[in-house]
Design an enzyme around this catalytic site. Structure first.
Site, PDB file in Angstrom:
ATOM      1  N   HIS A  49       0.812  -1.208   0.000  1.00 48.75           N
ATOM      2  CA  HIS A  49       0.000   0.000   0.000  1.00 48.75           C
ATOM      3  C   HIS A  49       0.849   1.264   0.000  1.00 48.75           C
ATOM      4  O   HIS A  49       0.494   2.272  -0.610  1.00 48.75           O
ATOM      5  CB  HIS A  49      -0.921  -0.012   1.226  1.00 48.75           C
ATOM      6  CG  HIS A  49      -2.000   1.023   1.198  1.00 48.75           C
ATOM      7  ND1 HIS A  49      -3.119   0.914   0.411  1.00 48.75           N
ATOM      8  CD2 HIS A  49      -2.122   2.195   1.862  1.00 48.75           C
ATOM      9  CE1 HIS A  49      -3.890   1.973   0.589  1.00 48.75           C
ATOM     10  NE2 HIS A  49      -3.316   2.765   1.469  1.00 48.75           N
ATOM     11  N   HIS A  95     -10.348   2.716  -0.464  1.00 45.14           N
ATOM     12  CA  HIS A  95     -10.541   2.243   0.909  1.00 45.14           C
ATOM     13  C   HIS A  95     -11.372   0.967   0.837  1.00 45.14           C
ATOM     14  O   HIS A  95     -12.440   0.840   1.433  1.00 45.14           O
ATOM     15  CB  HIS A  95     -11.206   3.315   1.776  1.00 45.14           C
ATOM     16  CG  HIS A  95     -10.421   3.633   3.006  1.00 45.14           C
ATOM     17  ND1 HIS A  95     -10.969   3.932   4.212  1.00 45.14           N
ATOM     18  CD2 HIS A  95      -9.069   3.666   3.227  1.00 45.14           C
ATOM     19  CE1 HIS A  95     -10.026   4.165   5.116  1.00 45.14           C
ATOM     20  NE2 HIS A  95      -8.863   4.002   4.529  1.00 45.14           N
TER      21      HIS A  95
END
Length: 749
Positions: A49, A95
């Site tokens: 990420h 998200h």
């Protein structure tokens, strides 16, 4: 190692998402065994990420520059110049994992995070968009996820006070265990007052701003880089909790201290919280950073250094402050009721030193924390090619009118009104075109300039042919902006894929990036920011490859923006662009014929550019009264959407050269439907530009009539179009189409 910290074991290393060879690399880099806090810092900085370790080598091939690009990838957000001393700042982030685990807070904090990315650059947010992908409507979790995610997006954006103006929604069984929530934010700034994250100057105070630190969100970044399995519910503590009202205060305080000249550098505390923000600020400025965690405002007692460094509590910033402005900056933050604490300083050492309770909890080389993260050129294989489907080989299972009724009320083509009516899309008073059209349009301050915004991707195309699907996602964004009259300027992307350690998934990522780059170069549509979200799979089943494209375009005069609604009776209906009746990977083939098959429609990027330029020219010269790009569902669905938006029908004729079902529902690319009061003038312009133009019929009446087929009233089409989603969310969806579990581009989510 401190006595109260756990012993580093192979199990602990694995729990932190680090492979044995990566851990060995850490020990070699620092010349010793890391402390527990240091292990947490490395796991945060080296996960997928934050480090982009599987995608970086391919992302470097994308076009990112143009004369109007002020800042490309590498900062909190991209920045483009729109003239008159103004700049647009924008980015898209995912998200996904948090939203599946805790839909409301996952989606809400996704909106909060992307808003901070924009105002960290010195911009005031003016709009949000989102792109949402959910599982099969029949799956027991899907309806709850839709309700929770939409409520979270609306709850945060509405409370913060920024309009949510567009996006997309899709359904497909491949998202059953892994919904996608991609959030995009757009801000307006002075072009000569952009703020960056690189620290400068030795001995400069590092200031913690905003809300207090808690235990929410710990390991959020590493959780976002993990596949889901049977323990998914156990990950709930890794989901952050948002407070939009605190974020609004943080926005105003940050913009005020920026205006007062207090800021040297500023960075949002997003993924990996205090760790990532502090390391990035120091590393970008070739400086060391020392932090004293005893000075970090905490809302929970007894927090360890490990917890403080990895917490992803929301509404927080880190800033390098001009020393002489310290009192002034603190007074501003206190005025807004926010925490302001000097928690460290910049140093010449290029070391990242973290102290807590009188002990040194971490002492690491700051540049290597980011620069020495592994970069993988992972093995990849091309996706197998699908055969081209001859439309003549497809026997229509029902009449054209029946097929249209079913498609216009299907999960992927029905109205998204239920979604966007939960968002405040008019707050700030500058929304010119609301959700439901090809692109949202905003007035920029008092005008006359306007901004057009869209988000797009067609995952079923990307699955069948990643290169063509990547190209098409960019071209679709280009068409949506062109259809409202805006000149496409730049894009942001959110690349959502499965596990990159599987060569077939890595092949999808590589192919889509190649396609995105090819189309962006051909259309002069650079990528200025973006996000990569990998490991989106559950129990070994990956999502459809979903490289979402967020596009931004500029209108010289917002009052000339075009809508898709028919404007009056007796106007000519014209089609711009060539058609072969392409049914491969079409919604008609999937939802009506029950087949997800075939090669997706190919793109001619030269024709794409020519046709888009032509459409924008017609709109600028006020020669057309409506315009709509032809996308999912083909020509007849586009015409139905135009009729539904206006209440006006049309009489249409299909040319005999193509089978009726292929002509009406084929998804050939690069096409638009337009209406005009004078078709002859438009035809003259088309001939001069070398653009194919077909006259299809005329507007009028209250029915959609096409050839010898049964006409359909516009009222019935509207009922079908508006009915499915509210009924579904109420638990009583009428007639799910047999192919309802598939991906497609929605109008506005």
């Amino acid at each position: 190692m401190k006595s109260n910290e756990p012993v580093i074991t192979s199990e602990l290393i694995a729990e932190h998402g680090l492979k044995p060879d990566e851990y060995a690399r850490i020990e070699k880099l620092i010349g010793r065994r890391p402390t527990f806090t240091e292990l947490g810092i490395f796991s945060a900085m080296w996960n997928e990420h934050c480090s982009y370790k599987s995608s970086k080598v391919h992302l470097r091939t994308l076009p990112t520059k143009a004369p109007w690009v002020i800042q490309g990838p590498g900062e909190n957000a991209g920045v483009i110049d729109i003239g008159d001393g103004q700049a647009i700042v924008f980015k898209m982030e995912s998200h996904n994992h948090p939203s599946y685990i805790e839909p409301y807070q996952g989606a809400a904090t996704g909106v909060g995070g992307i808003l901070r990315d924009v105002f960290t650059m010195g911009a005031r947010p003016i709009a949000c968009l989102n792109a949402l992908s959910f599982g099969d409507p029949k799956h027991p979790k899907t309806r709850g996820l839709v309700g929770g995610v939409v409520a979270g997006i609306g709850g945060y954006g509405n409370s913060f006070g920024v309009p949510t103006v567009g996006g997309e929604v899709r359904f497909h069984r491949r998202y059953d265990g892994n919904c996608l929530v991609n959030a995009m934010a757009v801000g307006l700034a002075d072009a000569d007052k952009i703020f960056y994250s690189a620290a400068s100057g030795v001995g400069m105070p590092i200031v913690y701003l905003g809300s207090k630190t808690g235990r929410d969100g710990i390991h959020g970044a590493s959780m976002a880089s993990a596949v889901f399995g049977a323990d998914t519910e156990d990950k709930r503590p890794t989901v952050q909790v948002g407070d939009p009202f605190s974020e609004k205060l943080l926005l105003e305080a940050c913009l005020e201290i920026m205006a007062k000249g207090c800021v040297i550098a500023i960075q949002d505390m997003g993924a990996a919280g205090l760790t990532c923000s502090a390391v990035e600020m120091g590393a970008k400025g070739d400086l060391g950073v020392t932090l004293d965690l005893d000075k970090v405002p905490c809302r929970e007692t007894g927090m360890s250094a490990y917890e403080m460094m990895l917490s992803e509590s929301q509404e927080r910033m880190l800033m390098v402050l001009k020393p002489e402005k310290e009192k002034e900056a603190e007074a501003i933050f206190r005025k807004w009721g926010l925490d302001f604490a000097i928690v460290g300083e910049t140093t010449p050492s290029k070391r990242f030193i973290v102290r807590h309770g009188g002990d040194v909890m971490a002492d690491l080389p700051i540049k290597e924390l980011g620069d020495e993260a592994p970069v993988y050129d992972r093995p990849h294989v091309e996706s197998p090619k699908h055969p081209v489907i001859d439309a003549a080989s497809i026997t229509p299972p029902m009449a054209i009118a029946d097929a249209l009724e079913r498609l216009i009320g299907s999960p992927d083509l029905c109205s998204r009104r239920w979604v966007w009516e939960q968002y405040d899309h008019v707050i700030l008073g500058n929304t010119v075109q609301r959700p439901g059209g090809d692109a949202a349009v905003l007035r920029i301050e008092a005008g006359p300039k306007g901004l057009a915004l869209t988000s797009d991707v067609t995952p079923r195309y990307c699955e069948a042919d990643p290169f063509e699907g990547g190209q098409q996602a960019v071209a679709e964004a280009w068409r949506n902006l062109s259809a409202v009259g805006a000149r496409p300027l730049a894009l942001t992307d959110n690349l959502n894929f499965g596990n990159p350690e599987r060569p077939e998934i890595m092949g999808q990522l590589v192919g889509c990036i190649r396609g995105i780059g090819e189309a962006a170069r051909a259309l002069d549509f650079p990528i200025v920011s973006g996000n990569v979200s990998l490991y989106n799979e559950t129990n070994g089943r990956a999502i459809l490859p979903t490289p979402t494209i967020g596009g931004v375009g500029l209108l010289n005069d917002f009052q000339k923006s075009m809508t898709l609604a028919f404007k009056g009776e007796g106007e000519a209906i014209l089609v711009v662009g060539d058609a072969t009746g392409w049914l491969g990977q079409s919604l008609y083939l999937r939802d009506i014929c029950g087949r997800e098959a075939g090669a997706p429609p190919p793109l001619d990027l030269a024709a794409e550019k020519r046709n888009g330029d032509f459409i924008r020219g017609l709109i600028a010269d006020e020669l057309v009264t409506a315009a709509h790009d032809i996308a999912d569902g083909g020509l007849l669905v586009a015409l139905a959407e135009m009729a539904i938006a206006s209440g006006i029908g049309a009489v249409l004729e299909a040319p005999s050269r193509l089978a009726a079902h292929a002509f009406w529902f084929g998804e050939d690319q690069g096409r638009y439907v337009i209406t005009a009061k004078d078709a002859n003038i438009v035809a003259q312009h088309a001939k001069a530009a070398g653009v194919p133009l077909t006259r299809l019929g005329a507007t009028g009446g209250k029915v959609l009539a096409f050839g010898t087929e049964r006409p359909i009233t516009v009222a019935l089409l509207k009922e079908r179009h508006e009915g499915w989603l509210p009924a579904y969310m109420a638990g009583a969806a009428p007639g799910l189409a047999s192919g309802a579990a598939a991906a497609g581009s929605g109008a506005a989510g």
